[in-house]
Design a protein around this motif. Sequence first.
Motif, PDB file in Angstrom:
ATOM      1  N   ARG A 182     -13.872  -4.159  12.205  1.00  0.00           N
ATOM      2  CA  ARG A 182     -13.172  -5.089  11.322  1.00  0.00           C
ATOM      3  C   ARG A 182     -13.785  -5.090   9.925  1.00  0.00           C
ATOM      4  N   LYS A 183     -15.098  -5.029   9.864  1.00  0.00           N
ATOM      5  CA  LYS A 183     -15.782  -5.044   8.571  1.00  0.00           C
ATOM      6  C   LYS A 183     -15.422  -3.813   7.750  1.00  0.00           C
ATOM      7  N   ILE A 184     -15.459  -2.627   8.375  1.00  0.00           N
ATOM      8  CA  ILE A 184     -15.178  -1.381   7.674  1.00  0.00           C
ATOM      9  C   ILE A 184     -13.715  -1.313   7.230  1.00  0.00           C
ATOM     10  N   ILE A 185     -12.801  -1.607   8.153  1.00  0.00           N
ATOM     11  CA  ILE A 185     -11.378  -1.474   7.851  1.00  0.00           C
ATOM     12  C   ILE A 185     -10.915  -2.547   6.871  1.00  0.00           C
ATOM     13  N   SER A 186     -11.361  -3.772   7.039  1.00  0.00           N
ATOM     14  CA  SER A 186     -10.915  -4.840   6.133  1.00  0.00           C
ATOM     15  C   SER A 186     -11.434  -4.622   4.719  1.00  0.00           C
ATOM     16  N   SER A 187     -12.655  -4.090   4.571  1.00  0.00           N
ATOM     17  CA  SER A 187     -13.186  -3.826   3.227  1.00  0.00           C
ATOM     18  C   SER A 187     -12.380  -2.728   2.539  1.00  0.00           C
ATOM     19  N   LYS A 188     -11.987  -1.691   3.310  1.00  0.00           N
ATOM     20  CA  LYS A 188     -11.148  -0.635   2.748  1.00  0.00           C
ATOM     21  C   LYS A 188      -9.770  -1.178   2.394  1.00  0.00           C
ATOM     22  N   MET A 189      -9.226  -2.024   3.270  1.00  0.00           N
ATOM     23  CA  MET A 189      -7.930  -2.628   3.018  1.00  0.00           C
ATOM     24  C   MET A 189      -7.954  -3.461   1.733  1.00  0.00           C
ATOM     25  N   ASP A 190      -8.986  -4.274   1.559  1.00  0.00           N
ATOM     26  CA  ASP A 190      -9.089  -5.115   0.367  1.00  0.00           C
ATOM     27  C   ASP A 190      -9.119  -4.277  -0.905  1.00  0.00           C
ATOM     28  N   ALA A 191      -9.850  -3.165  -0.864  1.00  0.00           N
ATOM     29  CA  ALA A 191      -9.936  -2.293  -2.034  1.00  0.00           C
ATOM     30  C   ALA A 191      -8.570  -1.708  -2.387  1.00  0.00           C
ATOM     31  N   LEU A 192      -7.791  -1.334  -1.358  1.00  0.00           N
ATOM     32  CA  LEU A 192      -6.466  -0.786  -1.603  1.00  0.00           C
ATOM     33  C   LEU A 192      -5.507  -1.848  -2.135  1.00  0.00           C
ATOM     34  N   LEU A 193      -5.587  -3.045  -1.584  1.00  0.00           N
ATOM     35  CA  LEU A 193      -4.693  -4.121  -2.023  1.00  0.00           C
ATOM     36  C   LEU A 193      -4.957  -4.524  -3.468  1.00  0.00           C
ATOM     37  N   ILE A 212       0.853  -1.189   0.000  1.00  0.00           N
ATOM     38  CA  ILE A 212       0.000   0.000   0.000  1.00  0.00           C
ATOM     39  C   ILE A 212       0.888   1.239   0.000  1.00  0.00           C
ATOM     40  N   CYS A 213       0.614   2.178  -0.899  1.00  0.00           N
ATOM     41  CA  CYS A 213       1.436   3.379  -0.999  1.00  0.00           C
ATOM     42  C   CYS A 213       1.183   4.310   0.183  1.00  0.00           C
ATOM     43  N   LYS A 214       2.059   5.282   0.366  1.00  0.00           N
ATOM     44  CA  LYS A 214       1.987   6.184   1.509  1.00  0.00           C
ATOM     45  C   LYS A 214       0.658   6.937   1.545  1.00  0.00           C
ATOM     46  N   GLU A 215       0.194   7.422   0.394  1.00  0.00           N
ATOM     47  CA  GLU A 215      -1.050   8.186   0.346  1.00  0.00           C
ATOM     48  C   GLU A 215      -2.243   7.339   0.777  1.00  0.00           C
ATOM     49  N   ASP A 216      -2.306   6.106   0.266  1.00  0.00           N
ATOM     50  CA  ASP A 216      -3.411   5.221   0.632  1.00  0.00           C
ATOM     51  C   ASP A 216      -3.318   4.788   2.094  1.00  0.00           C
ATOM     52  N   GLN A 217      -2.090   4.637   2.580  1.00  0.00           N
ATOM     53  CA  GLN A 217      -1.902   4.297   3.989  1.00  0.00           C
ATOM     54  C   GLN A 217      -2.463   5.402   4.874  1.00  0.00           C
ATOM     55  N   GLU A 218      -2.271   6.641   4.479  1.00  0.00           N
ATOM     56  CA  GLU A 218      -2.798   7.776   5.241  1.00  0.00           C
ATOM     57  C   GLU A 218      -4.326   7.789   5.228  1.00  0.00           C
ATOM     58  N   ILE A 219      -4.914   7.403   4.108  1.00  0.00           N
ATOM     59  CA  ILE A 219      -6.375   7.306   4.018  1.00  0.00           C
ATOM     60  C   ILE A 219      -6.894   6.250   4.996  1.00  0.00           C
ATOM     61  N   LEU A 220      -6.202   5.116   5.038  1.00  0.00           N
ATOM     62  CA  LEU A 220      -6.607   4.037   5.933  1.00  0.00           C
ATOM     63  C   LEU A 220      -6.479   4.458   7.405  1.00  0.00           C
ATOM     64  N   ILE A 221      -5.403   5.148   7.739  1.00  0.00           N
ATOM     65  CA  ILE A 221      -5.204   5.626   9.107  1.00  0.00           C
ATOM     66  C   ILE A 221      -6.311   6.604   9.498  1.00  0.00           C
ATOM     67  N   LYS A 222      -6.674   7.499   8.580  1.00  0.00           N
ATOM     68  CA  LYS A 222      -7.749   8.454   8.859  1.00  0.00           C
ATOM     69  C   LYS A 222      -9.070   7.738   9.083  1.00  0.00           C
ATOM     70  N   LYS A 223      -9.317   6.683   8.277  1.00  0.00           N
ATOM     71  CA  LYS A 223     -10.546   5.902   8.424  1.00  0.00           C
ATOM     72  C   LYS A 223     -10.610   5.284   9.831  1.00  0.00           C
ATOM     73  N   LYS A 224      -9.486   4.766  10.288  1.00  0.00           N
ATOM     74  CA  LYS A 224      -9.423   4.172  11.621  1.00  0.00           C
ATOM     75  C   LYS A 224      -9.676   5.217  12.699  1.00  0.00           C
ATOM     76  N   LYS A 225      -9.013   6.369  12.576  1.00  0.00           N
ATOM     77  CA  LYS A 225      -9.165   7.416  13.587  1.00  0.00           C
ATOM     78  C   LYS A 225     -10.596   7.938  13.637  1.00  0.00           C
ATOM     79  N   ASP A 226     -11.222   8.094  12.474  1.00  0.00           N
ATOM     80  CA  ASP A 226     -12.609   8.562  12.430  1.00  0.00           C
ATOM     81  C   ASP A 226     -13.532   7.597  13.148  1.00  0.00           C
ATOM     82  N   PHE A 227     -13.310   6.316  12.938  1.00  0.00           N
ATOM     83  CA  PHE A 227     -14.142   5.313  13.591  1.00  0.00           C
ATOM     84  C   PHE A 227     -13.943   5.361  15.101  1.00  0.00           C
ATOM     85  N   GLU A 228     -12.695   5.491  15.535  1.00  0.00           N
ATOM     86  CA  GLU A 228     -12.393   5.511  16.968  1.00  0.00           C
ATOM     87  C   GLU A 228     -12.965   6.753  17.648  1.00  0.00           C
TER      88      GLU A 228
END
Length: 214
Positions: free
Chosen positions: A80-91, A48-64
């Motif tokens: 797990r459902k929200i984060i894993s679905s986003k992760m799969d799309a990035l991968l 996962i590239c740096k930009e997409d990694q930042e998107i994923l981190i923001k998604k996690k923080k928003d949920f928390e």
Amino acid sequence: MSDIADFSSIGSPFFSQYEDIEAWGNPLPHWLQDNKLYFITFRLEDSICKEDQEILIKKKKDFELKNPKPWSPQTYSEYRKIISSKMDALLDKGYGSCILKNQAVRDLFLKSLYFYEDKKYSIMGFVVMPNHVHLLLLGKNQINVIKAIGSVKRFSAYTINQFLNTRGKVWKKGSYDTIVRSEEHRIVCCQYIERNPKYLSKGTYELGGPWIHK
């Protein structure tokens, strides 16, 4: 893929709210129950590239922020459902070195994976994509399946680095995993594994397992 699995010899392999749950590992605990069916995803270090990694981190923080801890089991499941679905799309973008496109590298990983077959788990289905892996494993003998997969990752990283004459991390630390909830959920997991390669050209992935159509 069989629509109905026979688990009569081992009892239910699905998550049970009536059985003890062990939370293992940090920062997000893995849920463990003995002799259950697990759907597990892990990825290459550079997948996962740096930009997409930042998107994923923001998604996690928003949920928390919206869901302060401690979390209920239902909130953990939603996370797990929200984060894993986003992760799969990035991968599925196919970013990074994608060394698992190399048949020899895939073979080295599969040799490590099958080392524990019938010892710590039964491999019911898998797909090895260019930069990540999905597994469907049935735990055996009260073994910590996630810890066993950690051993697979460490040994395969060693052999892959030797083969490629490289050094450094091969796999991203950790995994995304869930205990399969029901027969319907099991079928969904199998279908996901089968359909994951649909955007790739022939020969860049590996499907396997008794529940998976090739």
